[in-house]
Write an enzyme that holds these catalytic residues in place. Structure first.
Site, short mmCIF file in Angstrom:
data_model
loop_
_atom_site.label_atom_id
_atom_site.label_comp_id
_atom_site.label_asym_id
_atom_site.label_seq_id
_atom_site.Cartn_x
_atom_site.Cartn_y
_atom_site.Cartn_z
N GLU A 167 -8.54 -10.87 -7.76
CA GLU A 167 -7.69 -9.62 -7.67
C GLU A 167 -6.44 -9.77 -8.80
OE1 GLU A 167 -8.26 -8.89 -2.81
OE2 GLU A 167 -6.76 -10.24 -3.51
N LYS A 199 0.84 -1.12 -0.07
CA LYS A 199 0.01 -0.10 -0.02
C LYS A 199 0.89 1.26 0.00
CE LYS A 199 -3.82 -2.39 2.19
NZ LYS A 199 -4.53 -2.49 3.49
N HIS A 258 -1.52 -5.75 1.50
CA HIS A 258 -2.96 -6.22 1.33
C HIS A 258 -2.56 -7.59 0.59
CE1 HIS A 258 -6.78 -7.35 -0.18
NE2 HIS A 258 -6.25 -7.88 -1.55
N ASN A 317 -1.69 0.03 7.37
CA ASN A 317 -1.37 -1.37 7.78
C ASN A 317 -0.25 -2.06 6.66
OD1 ASN A 317 -3.01 -2.35 5.84
ND2 ASN A 317 -4.30 -3.48 7.29
N TYR A 328 -11.98 -2.83 -3.80
CA TYR A 328 -12.48 -3.13 -2.46
C TYR A 328 -13.99 -3.08 -2.45
CZ TYR A 328 -8.10 -2.22 -0.37
OH TYR A 328 -6.62 -2.52 -0.01
#
Length: 148
Positions: free
Chosen positions: A126, A9, A115, A112, A49
């Site tokens: 994905e 990310k 992913h 965080n 998402y």
């Protein structure tokens, strides 16, 4: 062989963690099949998402993902989805064990670092979304040293 989608990310990219994260997957013995540095637009992030669209944090998550470049990857190997999730750690970094990516490099759930696909089927979706052109078909010369 099983494949998974992994995305570093924007915070992971900005903090210079790309090499460290790639290294962890390589050292485990997984094969990198696809890699791109990309800045995504809102529509693409919302599509990625979409399963979280009803969640109260959805808009913030989308804003975060489009805030800077991400590194999208496809990794291949035996049990790579489950093992990849273990390498990554719990979604909430404060619940992630030391030694995991999130346990070592993240504090807040909203930053965080990474992913990873949560199931083989979501990995397929994905990968199709992020790599419509397909991925590299190759086998490492180390394959026979990793797999029986």
């Amino acid at each position: 062989m099983e494949q998974t989608f992994i995305m570093i990310k924007p915070d992971g990219v900005q903090r210079g963690l790309v090499g460290e994260i790639i290294g962890r997957f390589e050292k485990k013995g997984f094969s990198l099949k696809g890699l791109k540095l990309i800045t995504v637009d809102r529509a693409f992030a919302e599509k990625h998402y979409s399963d979280l669209s009803a969640k109260p944090f959805f808009n913030g998550l989308v804003d975060y993902i489009i805030s800077g470049p991400v590194v999208a990857m496809v990794w291949e190997g035996k049990g790579v989805v489950t093992t990849g999730r273990k390498i990554i750690g719990a979604t909430n970094p404060l619940e992630s064990a030391p030694g995991t990516i999130r346990g070592d490099y993240a504090i807040d759930i909203g930053r965080n670092v990474i992913h990873g696909s949560d199931a083989v089927e979501s990995a397929r979706k994905e990968i199709a979304l992020w790599f419509p052109e397909g991925v590299a078909e190759w086998q490492s010369s180390l394959h026979s040293w990793i797999y029986e």
